[in-house]
Design a protein around this motif. Sequence first.
Motif, PDB file in Angstrom:
ATOM      1  N   TYR A   1       0.853  -1.186   0.000  1.00  0.00           N
ATOM      2  CA  TYR A   1       0.000   0.000   0.000  1.00  0.00           C
ATOM      3  C   TYR A   1       0.893   1.241   0.000  1.00  0.00           C
ATOM      4  O   TYR A   1       2.020   1.220   0.502  1.00  0.00           O
ATOM      5  CB  TYR A   1      -0.885   0.040   1.245  1.00  0.00           C
TER       6      TYR A   1
ATOM      7  N   GLN B   1       0.847   5.503   0.974  1.00  0.00           N
ATOM      8  CA  GLN B   1       0.125   6.556   1.690  1.00  0.00           C
ATOM      9  C   GLN B   1       0.748   7.903   1.368  1.00  0.00           C
ATOM     10  O   GLN B   1       1.915   8.163   1.699  1.00  0.00           O
ATOM     11  CB  GLN B   1       0.156   6.319   3.199  1.00  0.00           C
TER      12      GLN B   1
ATOM     13  N   ARG C   1      -1.413  12.982   4.510  1.00  0.00           N
ATOM     14  CA  ARG C   1      -2.770  13.251   4.998  1.00  0.00           C
ATOM     15  C   ARG C   1      -3.849  12.520   4.196  1.00  0.00           C
ATOM     16  O   ARG C   1      -4.959  13.025   4.056  1.00  0.00           O
ATOM     17  CB  ARG C   1      -3.041  14.751   5.033  1.00  0.00           C
ATOM     18  N   GLN C   2      -3.507  11.366   3.692  1.00  0.00           N
ATOM     19  CA  GLN C   2      -4.488  10.544   3.004  1.00  0.00           C
ATOM     20  C   GLN C   2      -4.486   9.138   3.584  1.00  0.00           C
ATOM     21  O   GLN C   2      -3.604   8.778   4.365  1.00  0.00           O
ATOM     22  CB  GLN C   2      -4.190  10.478   1.497  1.00  0.00           C
ATOM     23  N   GLY C   3      -5.473   8.382   3.216  1.00  0.00           N
ATOM     24  CA  GLY C   3      -5.499   6.985   3.607  1.00  0.00           C
ATOM     25  C   GLY C   3      -4.570   6.155   2.765  1.00  0.00           C
ATOM     26  O   GLY C   3      -3.816   6.679   1.939  1.00  0.00           O
ATOM     27  N   LEU C   4      -4.607   4.858   2.976  1.00  0.00           N
ATOM     28  CA  LEU C   4      -3.757   3.946   2.236  1.00  0.00           C
ATOM     29  C   LEU C   4      -4.418   3.525   0.930  1.00  0.00           C
ATOM     30  O   LEU C   4      -5.616   3.268   0.887  1.00  0.00           O
ATOM     31  CB  LEU C   4      -3.463   2.693   3.072  1.00  0.00           C
TER      32      LEU C   4
ATOM     33  N   LEU D   1      -4.064   0.821  -2.359  1.00  0.00           N
ATOM     34  CA  LEU D   1      -3.454  -0.437  -2.771  1.00  0.00           C
ATOM     35  C   LEU D   1      -2.626  -0.246  -4.036  1.00  0.00           C
ATOM     36  O   LEU D   1      -3.097   0.308  -5.021  1.00  0.00           O
ATOM     37  CB  LEU D   1      -4.536  -1.479  -3.022  1.00  0.00           C
TER      38      LEU D   1
ATOM     39  N   PHE E   1       3.826   0.845   2.529  1.00  0.00           N
ATOM     40  CA  PHE E   1       3.611  -0.171   3.559  1.00  0.00           C
ATOM     41  C   PHE E   1       3.460  -1.539   2.916  1.00  0.00           C
ATOM     42  O   PHE E   1       2.681  -1.708   1.971  1.00  0.00           O
ATOM     43  CB  PHE E   1       2.343   0.125   4.364  1.00  0.00           C
TER      44      PHE E   1
ATOM     45  N   ARG F   1       6.285  -1.277   9.343  1.00  0.00           N
ATOM     46  CA  ARG F   1       6.374   0.090   9.848  1.00  0.00           C
ATOM     47  C   ARG F   1       6.423   1.132   8.747  1.00  0.00           C
ATOM     48  O   ARG F   1       6.341   2.332   9.019  1.00  0.00           O
ATOM     49  CB  ARG F   1       7.601   0.237  10.759  1.00  0.00           C
TER      50      ARG F   1
END
Lengths: 113, 113
Positions: free
Chosen positions: A36, A38, A41-44, A46, A90, A105
């Motif tokens: 993923y 990121q 300030r955004q989500g993850l 795919l 990630f 992490r």
Amino acid sequence: AQSVTQPDARVTVSEGASLQLRCKYSYFGTPYLFWYVQYPRQGLQLLLKYYPGDPVVQGVNGFEAEFSKSNSSFHLRKASVHWSDWAVYFCAVSTQVVGQLTFGRGTRLQVYA
Amino acid sequence: NAGVIQTPRHKVTGKGQEATLWCEPISGHSAVFWYRQTIVQGLEFLTYFRNQAPIDDSGMPKERFSAQMPNQSHSTLKIQSTQPQDSAVYLCASSSLSGNTLYFGEGSRLIVV
């Protein structure tokens, strides 16, 4: 229990250079593996996923990853990095078709002109 | 397809107050996940619903945290008597039951002062 290790907290590359982000997983069974990304300030989002089958998986924006059972690895690669790839990446593992993901992490990728 | 919607995007609350975070999953998705993201701990799994039923809450702190999914269109995460260490970005994700790709919302940033 499963786990994921991303050994590099930060990677810096020049725009146009090739990239490899490392991921090692720990799980005795057959894993489902994911990368993923990121952005600030955004989500993850795919990038790609691995289900048992072809070990090389193609993703979006020119990313690919290769699964290695012998090395317990799922490294992410890109042939030519663009400045817009500057983000946190990630790696994650799941042990079920539908179930929670265990994340590493993260690796912060910085791209310079 | 609007994606996973999380509200509020930002919330500042005083120590000891209650905070409620909302998540609207992608229409048709029957699995909902909550994660917490901090710099120190990274991405931590909190809880997971399937068809509105709680399946796995092994990541939820035993006190002050609760999650519900009263209908298929939304889930809530409630934190009672908030503490500064609860400050984090809370991410909601949804998935269909036919594949384990998690689609994440943009997160709710909670700051406890």
